[in-house]
Design a protein around this motif. Sequence first.
Motif, PDB file in Angstrom:
ATOM      1  N   HIS A   1       0.991  -1.027   0.035  1.00  0.00           N
ATOM      2  CA  HIS A   1       0.014  -0.344   0.053  1.00  0.00           C
ATOM      3  C   HIS A   1       1.046   1.248  -0.084  1.00  0.00           C
ATOM      4  N   TYR A   2       0.415   2.262  -0.733  1.00  0.00           N
ATOM      5  CA  TYR A   2       1.066   3.532  -0.372  1.00  0.00           C
ATOM      6  C   TYR A   2       0.026   4.631  -0.180  1.00  0.00           C
ATOM      7  N   SER A   3       0.567   5.429   0.926  1.00  0.00           N
ATOM      8  CA  SER A   3      -0.511   6.442   1.302  1.00  0.00           C
ATOM      9  C   SER A   3      -0.360   7.406   0.706  1.00  0.00           C
ATOM     10  N   THR A   4      -1.393   8.165  -0.010  1.00  0.00           N
ATOM     11  CA  THR A   4      -1.377   9.343  -0.887  1.00  0.00           C
ATOM     12  C   THR A   4      -2.166  10.242  -0.261  1.00  0.00           C
ATOM     13  N   GLY A   5      -2.253  11.273  -0.672  1.00  0.00           N
ATOM     14  CA  GLY A   5      -3.101  12.602  -0.236  1.00  0.00           C
ATOM     15  C   GLY A   5      -4.414  12.038  -0.341  1.00  0.00           C
ATOM     16  N   ALA A   6      -5.120  11.390  -1.243  1.00  0.00           N
ATOM     17  CA  ALA A   6      -6.526  10.868  -1.220  1.00  0.00           C
ATOM     18  C   ALA A   6      -6.797   9.713  -0.560  1.00  0.00           C
ATOM     19  N   GLY A   7      -5.808   9.163   0.159  1.00  0.00           N
ATOM     20  CA  GLY A   7      -5.906   7.985   0.912  1.00  0.00           C
ATOM     21  C   GLY A   7      -4.960   6.847   0.715  1.00  0.00           C
ATOM     22  N   ARG A   8      -5.413   5.633   0.931  1.00  0.00           N
ATOM     23  CA  ARG A   8      -4.497   4.734   0.928  1.00  0.00           C
ATOM     24  C   ARG A   8      -4.533   3.871  -0.393  1.00  0.00           C
ATOM     25  N   LEU A   9      -3.383   3.685  -1.410  1.00  0.00           N
ATOM     26  CA  LEU A   9      -3.366   3.213  -2.786  1.00  0.00           C
ATOM     27  C   LEU A   9      -2.897   1.782  -2.512  1.00  0.00           C
ATOM     28  N   THR A  10      -3.586   0.776  -3.232  1.00  0.00           N
ATOM     29  CA  THR A  10      -3.075  -0.563  -2.934  1.00  0.00           C
ATOM     30  C   THR A  10      -2.226  -1.157  -4.248  1.00  0.00           C
ATOM     31  N   VAL A  11      -1.289  -1.160  -4.293  1.00  0.00           N
ATOM     32  CA  VAL A  11      -0.736  -1.595  -5.670  1.00  0.00           C
ATOM     33  C   VAL A  11      -0.394  -3.189  -6.008  1.00  0.00           C
ATOM     34  N   LEU A  12      -0.112  -3.557  -4.641  1.00  0.00           N
ATOM     35  CA  LEU A  12      -0.047  -5.236  -4.940  1.00  0.00           C
ATOM     36  C   LEU A  12      -1.087  -5.736  -3.987  1.00  0.00           C
ATOM     37  N   ARG A  13      -1.906  -6.739  -4.504  1.00  0.00           N
ATOM     38  CA  ARG A  13      -2.856  -7.407  -3.791  1.00  0.00           C
ATOM     39  C   ARG A  13      -2.559  -8.963  -3.945  1.00  0.00           C
ATOM     40  N   ASP A  14      -2.214  -9.466  -2.554  1.00  0.00           N
ATOM     41  CA  ASP A  14      -2.262 -10.821  -2.319  1.00  0.00           C
ATOM     42  C   ASP A  14      -1.522 -11.534  -3.471  1.00  0.00           C
ATOM     43  N   VAL A  15      -0.253 -10.808  -3.753  1.00  0.00           N
ATOM     44  CA  VAL A  15       0.329 -11.763  -4.528  1.00  0.00           C
ATOM     45  C   VAL A  15       1.437 -12.715  -3.903  1.00  0.00           C
ATOM     46  N   SER A  16       1.085 -14.105  -4.377  1.00  0.00           N
ATOM     47  CA  SER A  16       1.912 -15.349  -3.685  1.00  0.00           C
ATOM     48  C   SER A  16       2.697 -16.048  -4.971  1.00  0.00           C
ATOM     49  N   LEU A  17       4.057 -16.133  -5.042  1.00  0.00           N
ATOM     50  CA  LEU A  17       4.930 -16.232  -6.154  1.00  0.00           C
ATOM     51  C   LEU A  17       6.150 -16.935  -5.387  1.00  0.00           C
ATOM     52  N   THR A  18       6.642 -18.158  -6.311  1.00  0.00           N
ATOM     53  CA  THR A  18       7.876 -18.555  -5.744  1.00  0.00           C
ATOM     54  C   THR A  18       8.671 -18.686  -7.322  1.00  0.00           C
ATOM     55  N   ILE A  19       9.995 -18.417  -7.131  1.00  0.00           N
ATOM     56  CA  ILE A  19      10.779 -18.474  -8.380  1.00  0.00           C
ATOM     57  C   ILE A  19      11.996 -19.118  -7.874  1.00  0.00           C
ATOM     58  N   ALA A  20      12.154 -20.106  -8.501  1.00  0.00           N
ATOM     59  CA  ALA A  20      13.346 -21.166  -8.196  1.00  0.00           C
ATOM     60  C   ALA A  20      14.799 -20.628  -8.891  1.00  0.00           C
ATOM     61  N   ALA A  21      15.731 -20.995  -7.912  1.00  0.00           N
ATOM     62  CA  ALA A  21      16.984 -20.778  -8.769  1.00  0.00           C
ATOM     63  C   ALA A  21      17.113 -21.539 -10.097  1.00  0.00           C
ATOM     64  N   GLY A  22      17.562 -20.455 -11.218  1.00  0.00           N
ATOM     65  CA  GLY A  22      17.983 -20.962 -12.378  1.00  0.00           C
ATOM     66  C   GLY A  22      17.110 -20.731 -13.205  1.00  0.00           C
TER      67      GLY A  22
END
Lengths: 402, 226
Positions: free
Chosen positions: B9-30
Amino acid sequence: MNLAEMVLSAWDALRANKLRSVLTMLGIWIGVASIIAIFAIGQGGQSAVVSVIESQRLQRTIQILPREWIEPGLPQPGQVLSISDADLALARSFSGVASVGYTLYGQGPVSAVGHTVNASIQAGPADLDELARFMVVQGRMFTATDVVAHRPVALVSQSLAKKLFGAASPVGRTVQVGGHPVHVIGETVSTQLGILSTLLGADEIYMPATTCRDFFPWWSITEMDVEVAPGVDKADLSRRLVTALNVRAGNPDAFVDSSGLWTGIEHMVDTVTRILTWIIGAVAGIALLVGGVGVMNIMLVSVAERTQEIGIRASIGARPRDILAQFLVEAVVITSLGGVAGIGTGIGVAAAVRAITGLPVGVGWPVVIGSFAFSAWIGLICGLYPAMKAARMNPIDALRYE
Amino acid sequence: MQLSSVFKHYSTGAGRLTVLRDVSLTIAAGEFVSVIGPSGSGKSTLMHILGCLDVPSEGTYRFQDLNVGTLDASALARIRNREIGFVFQNFYLLPRMSALRNVELPMVYRGVPRAERRRRAEALLERVGLADRIHHLPNELSGGQRQRVAIARALANDPAVILADEPTGALDTQTGREIMALFRALNEQGVTVVVITHDPDVARTARRMIRLVDGRIVSDGRVEES
């Protein structure tokens, strides 16, 4: 990141903005230069004065004068204007007195090769140079033998020599003093009160007391120089001697010990020099402070201008403390360079003052090291806030800053 | 690299801005992964979190068994220095330094001795095909060459992962292809590569493509070899 690395990178950053860096340095430069020059000149003046006060012979000498010479007043009964042979004999009879000499002062015409100058004539024992505070720069001082043998020899001050002989050396020449031929054996400069006498450059001629009395038998002896034996309390002896002389003259205010007067004047000059040194030093310190504020200002501008650079460095792994150190080192490098330039300039100014006035102006290592450390410290203090500002930046915002 | 239910979330003048929502992710080596999405989809924010430039507002991010959310600025800087190499759209080279010194810089912060640093920087520049340009300043190089310098710099401390944010965005198509080929070659040598882009052609160079819309992952799958 090690220190050498940071200094190198700071140097690169400063070189990228040469004019700005030099202008930033200028405040520190001028401040340090004036501090160095002022302290050198102040210390030079002081050491000139102190060297006279500390002269061994003067420390052991009581200089007794008729009070009338120092504080002239209306004629009155019992007034004493000269020192008699009986006074000298009385002094010699005191225990604790090593030797008693006398000096004479007067004005008289001194002439050579067609020039005549009305000069101040001083005569005394073989250590007149210390008593009358002058220094032989060429030739030699007259000796005790010269005094005993009534030899017609004399030393002339630089200023008198110039008037009589121009640029040529006076040593070996003959001058007429009150119509008597006198052989010049030396040239002198005054060590009195440093600056003043150098600038005034009085016309003086110095000769053995015996010779002078032969030439001017009507002159009165104006000063008795009593050398105190080692281990004897000078102040106490002086008090007793002055009292005895006063009793003999039947006047409680007839004589006075003038050595205290001299040191009084010297102390005053010393104090004035010291106060001036500190005042001007404080002004220079303020200049340094202003220079420091300038450094802080420019560092803030530099941090703002290089926001993206800070972001890039942060993204490749610079820790906040690396960023902090980078800008701190930059500020310290600026002020240290300013300090070094200032030290160089200050030494140059001091050397110029020495060449012009002849004062023993010298720049001491403690002052040099002190001002260098002080300028580096200013960099540290004034660089701290801008550097902290840089270190606290958020890497993402810094990267995106255009 | 593992993201679990990450919100930003980022707080802006107008309120809270959500940029990422519930991101789940796995990246393996290689792996060679591309993250694609329109502008404003949160892909840059995702990269900042993956790259330890920023921390999640909610959820956890584990990087090699470290919980990134609990680390301080110095520890994050250390990870960026040793384990992550960034490549940016605008290259972000330091303009007053030669290519060589730009590549040396991450090693300077790591404390690598000068001689070794130099030797390694030269080898890296040679590896990206700039052996004859090492003493040039960035503004004496073309865009493609600058990006190669940036890639060499990203590789300086032998990182576990290269994170590239629109690496071809400022380059022409041909040069962009060359840069992507270079990433592919690096990946084949074992480096994990994550490329963030809005360009499907670029994204298809990777082996796995994650599509991000409005701060959510809408698809995640293998790229068919063409």
